[in-house]
Design a protein around this motif. Structure first.
Motif, PDB file in Angstrom:
ATOM      1  N   LEU A  58      29.237  -9.510  -8.822  1.00  0.00           N
ATOM      2  CA  LEU A  58      28.570 -10.558  -9.600  1.00  0.00           C
ATOM      3  C   LEU A  58      27.179 -10.867  -9.054  1.00  0.00           C
ATOM      4  CD1 LEU A  58      31.499 -13.068 -10.337  1.00  0.00           C
ATOM      5  CD2 LEU A  58      30.210 -11.699 -12.002  1.00  0.00           C
ATOM      6  N   LEU A  59      27.028 -10.837  -7.739  1.00  0.00           N
ATOM      7  CA  LEU A  59      25.705 -11.069  -7.138  1.00  0.00           C
ATOM      8  C   LEU A  59      24.731  -9.965  -7.544  1.00  0.00           C
ATOM      9  CD1 LEU A  59      26.719 -12.329  -3.577  1.00  0.00           C
ATOM     10  CD2 LEU A  59      25.469 -13.636  -5.319  1.00  0.00           C
ATOM     11  N   TYR A  60      25.228  -8.725  -7.580  1.00  0.00           N
ATOM     12  CA  TYR A  60      24.375  -7.613  -8.016  1.00  0.00           C
ATOM     13  C   TYR A  60      24.047  -7.749  -9.503  1.00  0.00           C
ATOM     14  CZ  TYR A  60      22.640  -2.929  -8.911  1.00  0.00           C
ATOM     15  OH  TYR A  60      21.848  -1.868  -9.294  1.00  0.00           O
ATOM     16  N   LEU A  61      25.047  -8.057 -10.313  1.00  0.00           N
ATOM     17  CA  LEU A  61      24.821  -8.213 -11.753  1.00  0.00           C
ATOM     18  C   LEU A  61      23.899  -9.391 -12.044  1.00  0.00           C
ATOM     19  CD1 LEU A  61      28.398  -7.566 -13.184  1.00  0.00           C
ATOM     20  CD2 LEU A  61      26.355  -6.143 -13.526  1.00  0.00           C
ATOM     21  N   TYR A  62      24.025 -10.436 -11.228  1.00  0.00           N
ATOM     22  CA  TYR A  62      23.124 -11.585 -11.391  1.00  0.00           C
ATOM     23  C   TYR A  62      21.676 -11.166 -11.154  1.00  0.00           C
ATOM     24  CZ  TYR A  62      20.631 -15.907 -10.404  1.00  0.00           C
ATOM     25  OH  TYR A  62      19.701 -16.915 -10.402  1.00  0.00           O
ATOM     26  N   ALA A  63      21.461 -10.423 -10.085  1.00  0.00           N
ATOM     27  CA  ALA A  63      20.103 -10.004  -9.735  1.00  0.00           C
ATOM     28  C   ALA A  63      19.507  -9.055 -10.767  1.00  0.00           C
ATOM     29  CB  ALA A  63      20.103  -9.338  -8.358  1.00  0.00           C
ATOM     30  N   THR A  64      20.359  -8.216 -11.354  1.00  0.00           N
ATOM     31  CA  THR A  64      19.851  -7.170 -12.246  1.00  0.00           C
ATOM     32  C   THR A  64      19.892  -7.530 -13.721  1.00  0.00           C
ATOM     33  OG1 THR A  64      22.053  -6.138 -12.300  1.00  0.00           O
ATOM     34  CG2 THR A  64      20.491  -5.335 -10.641  1.00  0.00           C
ATOM     35  N   TYR A  65      20.802  -8.450 -14.098  1.00  0.00           N
ATOM     36  CA  TYR A  65      20.977  -8.689 -15.528  1.00  0.00           C
ATOM     37  C   TYR A  65      21.300 -10.139 -15.896  1.00  0.00           C
ATOM     38  CZ  TYR A  65      23.181  -8.409 -20.163  1.00  0.00           C
ATOM     39  OH  TYR A  65      23.521  -8.621 -21.472  1.00  0.00           O
ATOM     40  N   LEU A  66      22.306 -10.723 -15.245  1.00  0.00           N
ATOM     41  CA  LEU A  66      22.835 -12.012 -15.686  1.00  0.00           C
ATOM     42  C   LEU A  66      21.811 -13.141 -15.644  1.00  0.00           C
ATOM     43  CD1 LEU A  66      26.392 -11.955 -14.052  1.00  0.00           C
ATOM     44  CD2 LEU A  66      25.789 -11.565 -16.449  1.00  0.00           C
ATOM     45  N   VAL A 102       4.076 -13.748  -9.382  1.00  0.00           N
ATOM     46  CA  VAL A 102       3.476 -14.803 -10.195  1.00  0.00           C
ATOM     47  C   VAL A 102       3.869 -16.186  -9.675  1.00  0.00           C
ATOM     48  CG1 VAL A 102       3.339 -15.821 -12.512  1.00  0.00           C
ATOM     49  CG2 VAL A 102       3.469 -13.331 -12.242  1.00  0.00           C
ATOM     50  N   ASN A 103       5.167 -16.362  -9.384  1.00  0.00           N
ATOM     51  CA  ASN A 103       5.671 -17.690  -9.017  1.00  0.00           C
ATOM     52  C   ASN A 103       5.350 -18.092  -7.584  1.00  0.00           C
ATOM     53  OD1 ASN A 103       6.849 -18.200 -11.544  1.00  0.00           O
ATOM     54  ND2 ASN A 103       8.728 -17.135 -10.991  1.00  0.00           N
ATOM     55  N   ASP A 104       5.659 -17.206  -6.630  1.00  0.00           N
ATOM     56  CA  ASP A 104       5.480 -17.539  -5.211  1.00  0.00           C
ATOM     57  C   ASP A 104       4.937 -16.356  -4.422  1.00  0.00           C
ATOM     58  OD1 ASP A 104       6.591 -20.287  -5.046  1.00  0.00           O
ATOM     59  OD2 ASP A 104       8.421 -19.299  -5.732  1.00  0.00           O
ATOM     60  N   PRO A 105       3.709 -15.930  -4.697  1.00  0.00           N
ATOM     61  CA  PRO A 105       3.174 -14.754  -4.003  1.00  0.00           C
ATOM     62  C   PRO A 105       3.061 -14.943  -2.492  1.00  0.00           C
ATOM     63  CG  PRO A 105       1.447 -15.916  -5.225  1.00  0.00           C
ATOM     64  CD  PRO A 105       2.751 -16.502  -5.654  1.00  0.00           C
ATOM     65  N   GLU A 106       2.821 -16.197  -2.062  1.00  0.00           N
ATOM     66  CA  GLU A 106       2.659 -16.446  -0.629  1.00  0.00           C
ATOM     67  C   GLU A 106       3.996 -16.411   0.109  1.00  0.00           C
ATOM     68  OE1 GLU A 106       3.703 -20.207  -2.594  1.00  0.00           O
ATOM     69  OE2 GLU A 106       2.225 -18.634  -2.998  1.00  0.00           O
ATOM     70  N   LYS A 107       5.108 -16.536  -0.623  1.00  0.00           N
ATOM     71  CA  LYS A 107       6.427 -16.530  -0.001  1.00  0.00           C
ATOM     72  C   LYS A 107       7.110 -15.173  -0.068  1.00  0.00           C
ATOM     73  CE  LYS A 107       7.377 -21.437  -0.879  1.00  0.00           C
ATOM     74  NZ  LYS A 107       8.298 -22.401  -1.521  1.00  0.00           N
ATOM     75  N   GLN A 108       6.471 -14.233  -0.701  1.00  0.00           N
ATOM     76  CA  GLN A 108       7.073 -12.913  -0.901  1.00  0.00           C
ATOM     77  C   GLN A 108       7.180 -12.168   0.432  1.00  0.00           C
ATOM     78  OE1 GLN A 108       5.052 -10.637  -3.890  1.00  0.00           O
ATOM     79  NE2 GLN A 108       6.925  -9.633  -4.546  1.00  0.00           N
ATOM     80  N   VAL A 109       8.347 -11.596   0.688  1.00  0.00           N
ATOM     81  CA  VAL A 109       8.604 -10.884   1.938  1.00  0.00           C
ATOM     82  C   VAL A 109       8.654  -9.378   1.705  1.00  0.00           C
ATOM     83  CG1 VAL A 109      10.243 -10.529   3.822  1.00  0.00           C
ATOM     84  CG2 VAL A 109       9.851 -12.839   2.932  1.00  0.00           C
ATOM     85  N   ILE A 165      12.815 -11.485   8.314  1.00  0.00           N
ATOM     86  CA  ILE A 165      14.222 -11.179   8.016  1.00  0.00           C
ATOM     87  C   ILE A 165      14.998 -12.456   7.713  1.00  0.00           C
ATOM     88  CG2 ILE A 165      16.383 -10.290   8.987  1.00  0.00           C
ATOM     89  CD1 ILE A 165      14.662  -8.305  10.602  1.00  0.00           C
ATOM     90  N   LEU A 166      14.783 -13.490   8.538  1.00  0.00           N
ATOM     91  CA  LEU A 166      15.458 -14.770   8.321  1.00  0.00           C
ATOM     92  C   LEU A 166      15.072 -15.373   6.978  1.00  0.00           C
ATOM     93  CD1 LEU A 166      15.173 -16.395  11.873  1.00  0.00           C
ATOM     94  CD2 LEU A 166      17.159 -15.286  10.849  1.00  0.00           C
ATOM     95  N   LYS A 167      13.809 -15.206   6.623  1.00  0.00           N
ATOM     96  CA  LYS A 167      13.323 -15.706   5.338  1.00  0.00           C
ATOM     97  C   LYS A 167      13.936 -14.922   4.186  1.00  0.00           C
ATOM     98  CE  LYS A 167       8.904 -16.873   3.125  1.00  0.00           C
ATOM     99  NZ  LYS A 167       7.428 -16.754   3.261  1.00  0.00           N
ATOM    100  N   LEU A 168      14.069 -13.618   4.362  1.00  0.00           N
ATOM    101  CA  LEU A 168      14.603 -12.754   3.315  1.00  0.00           C
ATOM    102  C   LEU A 168      16.053 -13.093   2.996  1.00  0.00           C
ATOM    103  CD1 LEU A 168      14.290 -10.249   1.455  1.00  0.00           C
ATOM    104  CD2 LEU A 168      15.010  -8.849   3.405  1.00  0.00           C
ATOM    105  N   ILE A 183      19.144 -10.741  -0.721  1.00  0.00           N
ATOM    106  CA  ILE A 183      18.242  -9.592  -0.586  1.00  0.00           C
ATOM    107  C   ILE A 183      18.076  -8.867  -1.915  1.00  0.00           C
ATOM    108  CG2 ILE A 183      17.951  -7.312   0.465  1.00  0.00           C
ATOM    109  CD1 ILE A 183      19.335  -8.443   2.979  1.00  0.00           C
ATOM    110  N   ILE A 184      19.193  -8.542  -2.568  1.00  0.00           N
ATOM    111  CA  ILE A 184      19.098  -7.784  -3.821  1.00  0.00           C
ATOM    112  C   ILE A 184      18.418  -8.604  -4.906  1.00  0.00           C
ATOM    113  CG2 ILE A 184      21.312  -8.422  -4.853  1.00  0.00           C
ATOM    114  CD1 ILE A 184      19.754  -4.901  -4.713  1.00  0.00           C
ATOM    115  N   ASN A 185      18.573  -9.906  -4.852  1.00  0.00           N
ATOM    116  CA  ASN A 185      17.885 -10.771  -5.816  1.00  0.00           C
ATOM    117  C   ASN A 185      16.374 -10.692  -5.633  1.00  0.00           C
ATOM    118  OD1 ASN A 185      18.085 -12.854  -7.956  1.00  0.00           O
ATOM    119  ND2 ASN A 185      17.160 -14.168  -6.406  1.00  0.00           N
ATOM    120  N   ASP A 186      15.942 -10.676  -4.374  1.00  0.00           N
ATOM    121  CA  ASP A 186      14.502 -10.571  -4.099  1.00  0.00           C
ATOM    122  C   ASP A 186      13.960  -9.192  -4.481  1.00  0.00           C
ATOM    123  OD1 ASP A 186      14.333 -13.120  -3.236  1.00  0.00           O
ATOM    124  OD2 ASP A 186      13.722 -12.674  -1.178  1.00  0.00           O
ATOM    125  N   VAL A 187      14.766  -8.153  -4.291  1.00  0.00           N
ATOM    126  CA  VAL A 187      14.341  -6.795  -4.652  1.00  0.00           C
ATOM    127  C   VAL A 187      14.028  -6.718  -6.142  1.00  0.00           C
ATOM    128  CG1 VAL A 187      15.115  -4.404  -4.913  1.00  0.00           C
ATOM    129  CG2 VAL A 187      15.536  -5.618  -2.764  1.00  0.00           C
TER     130      VAL A 187
END
Length: 305
Positions: A125-133, A71-78, A5-8, A59-63
Protein backbone atom coordinates in the motif's frame (compact mmCIF):
# COMPACT_ATOMS: atom_id res chain seq x y z
CA UNK A 1 25.22 12.87 4.64
CA UNK A 2 23.78 11.60 7.95
CA UNK A 3 21.47 14.60 8.21
CA UNK A 4 20.28 14.00 4.65
CA UNK A 5 19.49 10.36 5.42
CA UNK A 6 17.59 11.29 8.59
CA UNK A 7 15.67 13.89 6.61
CA UNK A 8 14.90 11.40 3.84
CA UNK A 9 13.40 8.78 6.17
CA UNK A 10 11.55 11.45 8.21
CA UNK A 11 13.44 10.63 11.40
CA UNK A 12 11.12 12.65 13.67
CA UNK A 13 8.08 10.74 12.41
CA UNK A 14 9.89 7.42 12.91
CA UNK A 15 10.82 8.47 16.44
CA UNK A 16 7.16 9.23 17.20
CA UNK A 17 6.20 5.77 15.91
CA UNK A 18 8.78 4.13 18.20
CA UNK A 19 7.81 6.24 21.24
CA UNK A 20 4.11 5.47 20.72
CA UNK A 21 4.70 1.75 20.49
CA UNK A 22 7.00 1.70 23.51
CA UNK A 23 4.45 3.66 25.55
CA UNK A 24 1.78 1.10 24.66
CA UNK A 25 4.01 -1.77 25.77
CA UNK A 26 5.66 -0.32 28.87
CA UNK A 27 3.25 2.39 30.07
CA UNK A 28 -0.06 0.68 29.27
CA UNK A 29 0.39 -3.10 29.16
CA UNK A 30 2.98 -3.59 31.90
CA UNK A 31 1.52 -1.39 34.68
CA UNK A 32 -1.85 -3.17 34.38
CA UNK A 33 -0.30 -6.64 34.26
CA UNK A 34 -1.84 -7.35 30.87
CA UNK A 35 -1.18 -10.79 29.41
CA UNK A 36 1.21 -10.37 26.49
CA UNK A 37 2.78 -12.56 23.86
CA UNK A 38 6.04 -10.91 22.85
CA UNK A 39 9.22 -10.81 24.92
CA UNK A 40 11.17 -7.56 25.11
CA UNK A 41 13.28 -8.72 22.17
CA UNK A 42 10.23 -9.75 20.17
CA UNK A 43 8.59 -6.39 20.84
CA UNK A 44 11.75 -4.55 19.81
CA UNK A 45 11.77 -6.49 16.55
CA UNK A 46 8.11 -5.58 15.92
CA UNK A 47 8.88 -1.92 16.54
CA UNK A 48 11.99 -2.11 14.35
CA UNK A 49 10.01 -3.79 11.56
CA UNK A 50 7.34 -1.05 11.72
CA UNK A 51 9.97 1.68 11.59
CA UNK A 52 11.78 0.02 8.65
CA UNK A 53 8.58 -0.24 6.60
CA UNK A 54 7.59 3.34 7.44
CA UNK A 55 11.06 4.61 6.48
CA UNK A 56 10.89 2.67 3.20
CA UNK A 57 7.48 4.24 2.51
CA UNK A 58 8.88 7.73 3.09
CA UNK A 59 11.77 7.05 0.71
CA UNK A 60 9.69 5.68 -2.16
CA UNK A 61 7.24 8.55 -1.75
CA UNK A 62 10.06 11.05 -2.18
CA UNK A 63 11.41 9.15 -5.21
CA UNK A 64 8.09 9.50 -7.01
CA UNK A 65 7.60 13.06 -5.76
CA UNK A 66 10.72 14.53 -7.35
CA UNK A 67 8.89 16.70 -9.88
CA UNK A 68 6.26 17.85 -7.39
CA UNK A 69 8.85 18.69 -4.73
CA UNK A 70 10.81 20.82 -7.19
CA UNK A 71 7.79 23.14 -7.22
CA UNK A 72 6.51 22.80 -3.64
CA UNK A 73 9.67 22.48 -1.53
CA UNK A 74 12.83 22.71 -3.65
CA UNK A 75 14.94 23.72 -0.64
CA UNK A 76 13.87 20.59 1.27
CA UNK A 77 14.55 18.15 -1.54
CA UNK A 78 17.10 15.46 -0.64
CA UNK A 79 17.01 12.98 -3.52
CA UNK A 80 18.94 14.28 -6.51
CA UNK A 81 20.81 16.81 -4.39
CA UNK A 82 22.36 15.02 -1.39
CA UNK A 83 21.40 11.42 -2.14
CA UNK A 84 21.19 9.83 -5.58
CA UNK A 85 17.95 8.27 -6.79
CA UNK A 86 19.72 4.92 -7.16
CA UNK A 87 20.91 4.98 -3.55
CA UNK A 88 17.41 5.92 -2.37
CA UNK A 89 15.87 3.00 -4.27
CA UNK A 90 18.48 0.62 -2.83
CA UNK A 91 17.68 1.85 0.69
CA UNK A 92 13.96 1.39 -0.01
CA UNK A 93 14.46 -2.23 -1.10
CA UNK A 94 16.72 -3.08 1.87
CA UNK A 95 14.37 -1.53 4.43
CA UNK A 96 11.31 -3.19 2.90
CA UNK A 97 12.97 -6.62 2.91
CA UNK A 98 14.07 -6.09 6.52
CA UNK A 99 10.63 -4.97 7.69
CA UNK A 100 8.67 -7.70 5.89
CA UNK A 101 11.25 -10.37 6.78
CA UNK A 102 11.11 -9.57 10.49
CA UNK A 103 7.31 -9.47 10.28
CA UNK A 104 7.31 -12.95 8.74
CA UNK A 105 9.56 -14.21 11.56
CA UNK A 106 7.38 -12.68 14.30
CA UNK A 107 4.16 -13.99 12.76
CA UNK A 108 5.52 -17.54 12.92
CA UNK A 109 6.95 -16.93 16.40
CA UNK A 110 3.50 -16.15 17.85
CA UNK A 111 1.87 -19.00 15.95
CA UNK A 112 -0.03 -16.76 13.55
CA UNK A 113 1.78 -17.19 10.20
CA UNK A 114 -1.10 -15.52 8.39
CA UNK A 115 -0.24 -12.24 10.14
CA UNK A 116 2.83 -11.95 7.87
CA UNK A 117 0.39 -10.76 5.19
CA UNK A 118 -0.11 -7.58 7.25
CA UNK A 119 3.48 -6.47 6.59
CA UNK A 120 3.28 -7.37 2.91
CA UNK A 121 -0.01 -5.49 2.48
CA UNK A 122 1.27 -2.40 4.33
CA UNK A 123 4.45 -2.31 2.22
CA UNK A 124 2.42 -2.78 -0.97
CA UNK A 125 0.00 0.00 0.00
CA UNK A 126 2.88 2.39 0.72
CA UNK A 127 4.30 1.67 -2.74
CA UNK A 128 0.89 2.02 -4.40
CA UNK A 129 0.33 5.25 -2.49
CA UNK A 130 3.59 6.70 -3.78
CA UNK A 131 2.99 5.60 -7.36
CA UNK A 132 -0.76 5.85 -7.84
CA UNK A 133 -3.15 6.18 -4.90
CA UNK A 134 -2.09 9.68 -3.84
CA UNK A 135 -3.24 10.91 -7.25
CA UNK A 136 -6.79 9.80 -6.47
CA UNK A 137 -9.21 12.21 -4.84
CA UNK A 138 -9.50 11.51 -1.08
CA UNK A 139 -8.51 7.81 -1.47
CA UNK A 140 -4.79 8.43 -1.04
CA UNK A 141 -5.32 10.50 2.10
CA UNK A 142 -7.56 7.84 3.63
CA UNK A 143 -5.12 5.03 2.83
CA UNK A 144 -2.09 6.74 4.36
CA UNK A 145 -4.09 7.75 7.44
CA UNK A 146 -5.26 4.15 7.87
CA UNK A 147 -1.64 3.01 7.79
CA UNK A 148 -0.80 5.54 10.51
CA UNK A 149 -3.57 4.00 12.64
CA UNK A 150 -2.05 0.55 12.02
CA UNK A 151 1.08 1.62 13.91
CA UNK A 152 -1.07 1.35 17.05
CA UNK A 153 -3.34 -1.54 16.09
CA UNK A 154 -0.44 -3.82 15.13
CA UNK A 155 0.76 -3.86 18.76
CA UNK A 156 -2.61 -5.21 19.83
CA UNK A 157 -2.63 -7.82 17.07
CA UNK A 158 0.80 -9.21 17.94
CA UNK A 159 1.02 -8.69 21.70
CA UNK A 160 -2.57 -8.81 23.01
CA UNK A 161 -4.61 -10.96 20.65
CA UNK A 162 -2.58 -14.21 20.85
CA UNK A 163 -2.58 -13.99 24.66
CA UNK A 164 -6.39 -13.87 25.05
CA UNK A 165 -7.88 -16.66 27.18
CA UNK A 166 -11.42 -17.16 28.52
CA UNK A 167 -10.16 -15.88 31.89
CA UNK A 168 -8.63 -12.60 30.68
CA UNK A 169 -10.89 -11.88 27.70
CA UNK A 170 -12.65 -8.91 29.36
CA UNK A 171 -9.42 -7.19 30.46
CA UNK A 172 -7.75 -7.76 27.11
CA UNK A 173 -10.82 -6.40 25.31
CA UNK A 174 -10.82 -3.21 27.40
CA UNK A 175 -7.14 -2.55 26.66
CA UNK A 176 -7.65 -3.34 22.98
CA UNK A 177 -10.55 -0.87 22.88
CA UNK A 178 -8.21 1.82 24.24
CA UNK A 179 -5.81 1.05 21.39
CA UNK A 180 -8.66 1.36 18.89
CA UNK A 181 -9.61 4.75 20.39
CA UNK A 182 -6.06 6.00 19.88
CA UNK A 183 -5.93 4.50 16.40
CA UNK A 184 -9.09 6.42 15.47
CA UNK A 185 -7.56 9.60 16.91
CA UNK A 186 -4.35 9.09 14.90
CA UNK A 187 -6.38 8.37 11.76
CA UNK A 188 -8.49 11.53 12.03
CA UNK A 189 -5.65 13.90 12.92
CA UNK A 190 -3.44 12.53 10.17
CA UNK A 191 -6.32 12.75 7.65
CA UNK A 192 -6.74 16.43 8.53
CA UNK A 193 -3.02 16.97 8.10
CA UNK A 194 -2.94 15.20 4.73
CA UNK A 195 -5.67 17.51 3.40
CA UNK A 196 -3.88 20.54 4.86
CA UNK A 197 -0.71 19.45 3.03
CA UNK A 198 -2.78 19.26 -0.17
CA UNK A 199 -3.78 22.88 0.45
CA UNK A 200 -0.15 23.76 1.02
CA UNK A 201 1.13 21.90 -2.07
CA UNK A 202 -1.58 22.89 -4.52
CA UNK A 203 0.76 24.34 -7.18
CA UNK A 204 3.05 21.32 -7.36
CA UNK A 205 0.13 18.91 -7.36
CA UNK A 206 -1.55 20.78 -10.20
CA UNK A 207 1.61 20.87 -12.31
CA UNK A 208 2.17 17.13 -11.83
CA UNK A 209 -1.42 16.28 -12.83
CA UNK A 210 -2.39 15.11 -9.36
CA UNK A 211 -5.98 15.43 -8.16
CA UNK A 212 -6.85 16.65 -4.66
CA UNK A 213 -9.71 18.28 -2.80
CA UNK A 214 -7.99 21.64 -3.18
CA UNK A 215 -7.78 21.30 -6.95
CA UNK A 216 -11.34 19.95 -7.20
CA UNK A 217 -13.09 22.29 -4.74
CA UNK A 218 -10.75 25.26 -4.33
CA UNK A 219 -9.09 26.35 -1.10
CA UNK A 220 -12.10 28.02 0.49
CA UNK A 221 -14.46 25.05 0.09
CA UNK A 222 -11.73 22.64 1.12
CA UNK A 223 -11.21 24.68 4.31
CA UNK A 224 -14.91 24.22 5.09
CA UNK A 225 -14.61 20.48 4.48
CA UNK A 226 -11.57 20.27 6.78
CA UNK A 227 -13.47 22.25 9.42
CA UNK A 228 -16.34 19.75 9.37
CA UNK A 229 -13.93 16.81 9.60
CA UNK A 230 -12.06 18.58 12.41
CA UNK A 231 -15.22 18.74 14.49
CA UNK A 232 -15.29 14.93 14.66
CA UNK A 233 -12.13 14.43 16.78
CA UNK A 234 -13.02 17.52 18.83
CA UNK A 235 -16.44 16.10 19.75
CA UNK A 236 -15.05 12.61 20.35
CA UNK A 237 -12.27 13.90 22.63
CA UNK A 238 -14.69 16.01 24.69
CA UNK A 239 -16.97 12.97 25.01
CA UNK A 240 -13.97 10.84 26.03
CA UNK A 241 -12.98 13.35 28.71
CA UNK A 242 -16.52 13.44 30.09
CA UNK A 243 -17.01 9.68 29.98
CA UNK A 244 -13.62 8.38 31.17
CA UNK A 245 -11.36 11.10 32.58
CA UNK A 246 -13.63 13.45 34.54
CA UNK A 247 -12.61 11.99 37.93
CA UNK A 248 -8.94 12.83 37.36
CA UNK A 249 -8.41 16.59 37.26
CA UNK A 250 -4.85 16.32 35.90
CA UNK A 251 -5.97 14.13 32.99
CA UNK A 252 -8.79 16.56 32.23
CA UNK A 253 -6.45 19.55 32.30
CA UNK A 254 -3.92 17.78 30.09
CA UNK A 255 -6.55 16.87 27.52
CA UNK A 256 -8.18 20.32 27.55
CA UNK A 257 -4.96 22.36 27.42
CA UNK A 258 -2.79 20.21 25.17
CA UNK A 259 -5.29 18.53 22.85
CA UNK A 260 -8.68 20.29 22.84
CA UNK A 261 -7.34 23.88 22.99
CA UNK A 262 -4.84 23.43 20.10
CA UNK A 263 -7.56 21.70 18.05
CA UNK A 264 -9.95 24.60 18.66
CA UNK A 265 -7.21 27.05 17.72
CA UNK A 266 -6.55 25.04 14.56
CA UNK A 267 -10.22 25.19 13.54
CA UNK A 268 -10.45 28.94 14.20
CA UNK A 269 -7.29 29.71 12.21
CA UNK A 270 -8.37 27.38 9.42
CA UNK A 271 -11.36 29.54 8.47
CA UNK A 272 -9.12 32.42 7.35
CA UNK A 273 -6.17 30.39 6.00
CA UNK A 274 -5.21 31.13 2.39
CA UNK A 275 -1.44 31.21 2.02
CA UNK A 276 1.13 28.42 1.96
CA UNK A 277 2.69 29.79 5.16
CA UNK A 278 -0.65 29.69 6.97
CA UNK A 279 -1.27 26.09 5.92
CA UNK A 280 2.26 25.17 6.98
CA UNK A 281 1.52 26.60 10.44
CA UNK A 282 -1.74 24.65 10.62
CA UNK A 283 0.12 21.46 9.68
CA UNK A 284 2.55 22.14 12.53
CA UNK A 285 -0.34 22.56 14.98
CA UNK A 286 -1.72 19.17 13.95
CA UNK A 287 1.73 17.64 14.50
CA UNK A 288 1.68 18.98 18.06
CA UNK A 289 -1.85 17.64 18.62
CA UNK A 290 -0.79 14.23 17.34
CA UNK A 291 2.26 14.25 19.65
CA UNK A 292 0.41 15.33 22.81
CA UNK A 293 -2.46 12.98 22.05
CA UNK A 294 -0.26 9.91 21.61
CA UNK A 295 1.95 10.78 24.60
CA UNK A 296 -1.16 10.66 26.80
CA UNK A 297 -1.00 6.86 26.47
CA UNK A 298 1.65 7.01 29.19
CA UNK A 299 -0.77 8.52 31.72
CA UNK A 300 -3.32 5.71 31.98
CA UNK A 301 -1.38 4.05 34.78
CA UNK A 302 -1.88 7.21 36.86
CA UNK A 303 -5.51 7.64 35.87
CA UNK A 304 -6.84 4.11 36.32
CA UNK A 305 -4.57 2.62 38.97
Amino acid sequence: MLLSILKLVRFKNLLLIAITQFLIKYALFEPFGIAITLSDLGFFLLCFSTVCIAAAGNIINDVYDLETDRVNDPEKQVIGRNISEKSALTAYIVLTILGVGIGFYLSNLIGRPGFSAIFIIISALLYLYATYLKNLLIIGNLVISSLVAMVIIIIGLFDLLPAITPGNKLTQSIIFSILLDYALFAFLINWLREIIKDQQDMNGDYNSGRNSLTISLGKERTNKFIFLIGLIPLILIIFYIYDYLFENIYAVLYALLLIVAPLLYFLIQLLSAKTKKQFSTLSGILKVIMLTGLLSIGFYQFILL
